[in-house]
Design an enzyme around this catalytic site. Structure first.
Site, PDB file in Angstrom:
ATOM      1  N   LYS A   1       0.867  -1.212  -0.007  1.00 22.64           N
ATOM      2  CA  LYS A   1      -0.033   0.017   0.097  1.00 22.64           C
ATOM      3  C   LYS A   1       0.940   1.258   0.078  1.00 22.64           C
ATOM      4  CE  LYS A   1       1.017   1.362   4.362  1.00 22.64           C
ATOM      5  NZ  LYS A   1       1.463   2.536   4.868  1.00 22.64           N
TER       6      LYS A   1
ATOM      7  N   ASP B   1      -2.558  -1.704  10.356  1.00 19.53           N
ATOM      8  CA  ASP B   1      -2.576  -1.690   8.758  1.00 19.53           C
ATOM      9  C   ASP B   1      -3.093  -3.002   8.121  1.00 19.53           C
ATOM     10  OD1 ASP B   1      -1.481   0.967   8.658  1.00 19.53           O
ATOM     11  OD2 ASP B   1       0.450   0.162   7.826  1.00 19.53           O
TER      12      ASP B   1
HETATM   13  O1  C5P Z   1      -0.536  -1.062  14.884  1.00 16.50           O
HETATM   14  P1  C5P Z   1       0.980  -1.302  14.547  1.00 16.50           P
HETATM   15  O2  C5P Z   1       1.638  -2.467  15.281  1.00 16.50           O
HETATM   16  O3  C5P Z   1       1.256  -1.506  13.100  1.00 16.50           O
HETATM   17  O4  C5P Z   1       1.502  -0.093  14.965  1.00 16.50           O
HETATM   18  C1  C5P Z   1       3.007  -0.077  15.162  1.00 16.50           C
HETATM   19  C2  C5P Z   1       3.500   1.250  16.155  1.00 16.50           C
HETATM   20  O5  C5P Z   1       3.114   2.253  15.204  1.00 16.50           O
HETATM   21  C3  C5P Z   1       2.770   1.254  17.265  1.00 16.50           C
HETATM   22  O6  C5P Z   1       3.176   0.516  18.333  1.00 16.50           O
HETATM   23  C4  C5P Z   1       2.532   2.943  17.708  1.00 16.50           C
HETATM   24  O7  C5P Z   1       3.922   3.049  17.942  1.00 16.50           O
HETATM   25  C5  C5P Z   1       2.805   3.343  16.095  1.00 16.50           C
HETATM   26  N1  C5P Z   1       1.111   3.842  15.720  1.00 16.50           N
HETATM   27  C6  C5P Z   1       0.856   4.714  16.185  1.00 16.50           C
HETATM   28  N2  C5P Z   1      -0.414   5.192  15.694  1.00 16.50           N
HETATM   29  C7  C5P Z   1      -1.159   4.332  15.036  1.00 16.50           C
HETATM   30  C8  C5P Z   1      -0.627   3.419  14.080  1.00 16.50           C
HETATM   31  C9  C5P Z   1       0.811   2.858  14.733  1.00 16.50           C
HETATM   32  O8  C5P Z   1       1.068   5.576  16.968  1.00 16.50           O
HETATM   33  N3  C5P Z   1      -2.523   4.871  14.538  1.00 16.50           N
END
Ligand code: C5P
Length: 299
Positions: free
Chosen positions: A12, A139
């Site tokens: 993406k 994601d």
């Molecule tokens: O959701 P995911 O595990 O992909 O997110 C990885 C990191 O990215 C989270 O631990 C956070 O630090 C950051 N993040 C965030 N806000 C979001 C998505 C991700 O702060 N909406």
């Protein structure tokens, strides 16, 4: 008899990534317009004695193969829900840049989930799969659905977005990855002491996608993680400039980077731009791809 199931999953690019202030849980509220692009990983699951992950492709050595791999966590989560031991060999044929801001790890998780659901005949509904995806990462739901979608909350609450044409992209792959949490932390550092507005989707951007108009999309692209990604990796400014000089309609960091994305007028322009970016020496390699692309699909 040992059967296997293969699922193809797209990368993406975020055509709008509006980031709000950090929430009490550490995540950030987003207005995140995802567009799936035609660079794919293929995830194959085969019954095995125990859960294991292998990976092939030019960047395979950068992919963790232990239980922290998001595809392994996906198989474990689906198995736990249905009382099935996740004894599968997951093979990832990797073509999506690793740790590049193109949701390659999320793609592998969505792929493993769909593949295990088919292998184990667990017959999950779309909503059940989406809930499992959201538990794996912000994601991951989008990797399952593909196309184009607005993600709110931390990006996992999706609404489909209409796309009225084909867009041509070039992606410049940088050396090494960038950590998504580190880029969000840098966003917090750079915005400390300021009032961060609530993230809102851009109607102009949605119109541009609906009309399939490349010039309109070029004028509407935005990414609030670009400044923090550039702050952590200043050399990306040279890549963005090289693409702009070479005729890109627009240039931006893809998600949390360090992959940079360039919008081109058509396929020929994208090929010429990819050649120019490769020759510029400001990136490791440059790839062309079109969007939108379908979500995770059984092969
Ligand atoms: O959701 P995911 O595990 O992909 O997110 C990885 C990191 O990215 C989270 O631990 C956070 O630090 C950051 N993040 C965030 N806000 C979001 C998505 C991700 O702060 N909406």
């Amino acid at each position: 008899m040992s059967q296997s199931v293969t699922v193809r999953v797209p990368a993406k690019v975020n055509v709008q990534l509006a980031v709000g202030a950090a929430r009490p849980d550490g995540f950030h509220d987003l207005a995140n317009v995802f567009l799936a692009v035609g660079l794919y990983d293929e995830v194959t699951v085969t019954p095995a004695d125990a859960l294991r992950v292998t990976c092939s492709g030019p960047d395979a050595s950068q992919v963790p193969l232990d239980a922290s791999n998001l595809a392994a966590r996906a198989a474990t989560a689906l198995g736990a829900r249905h009382g099935i031991a996740p004894d599968v060999h997951i093979h990832i044929a990797k073509d999506i840049p690793v740790a590049g801001g193109m949701a390659g790890g999320s793609a592998d998780a969505a792929g493993a989930l769909l593949a295990c659901d088919a292998l184990w005949n667990t017959g999950s509904t779309r909503d059940e799969l989406l809930a499992l995806c959201a538990g794996l990462g912000s994601d991951v739901p989008f990797s399952l659905v593909g196309g184009a979608a607005l993600g709110v909350g931390r990006g996992e609450q999706l609404t489909p977005v209409e796309v009225g044409g084909t867009f041509h992209w070039v992606f410049a792959v940088a050396d090494g990855g960038l950590s998504t949490p580190a880029v969000y932390r840098e966003f917090d550092r750079l915005t400390a002491g300021t009032r961060v507005p609530a993230p809102v989707v851009s109607p102009t951007l949605l119109d541009a996608l609906r009309s399939g108009d490349t010039a309109a999309l070029a004028g509407a692209l935005s990414n609030d993680l670009q400044a923090p990604a550039l702050s952590l990796r200043p050399s990306l400014a040279r890549t963005l400039a090289a693409g702009t000089v070479a005729g890109a309609r627009a240039a931006l960091v893809s998600g949390s980077g360090p992959t940079t994305a360039f919008l081109a007028e058509d396929e020929a322009a994208a090929r010429a731009l990819a050649d120019a970016l490769t020759a510029s020496g400001t990136c490791r390699t440059a790839r062309t791809a079109v969007s939108p692309a379908p979500g995770a699909t059984l092969c």
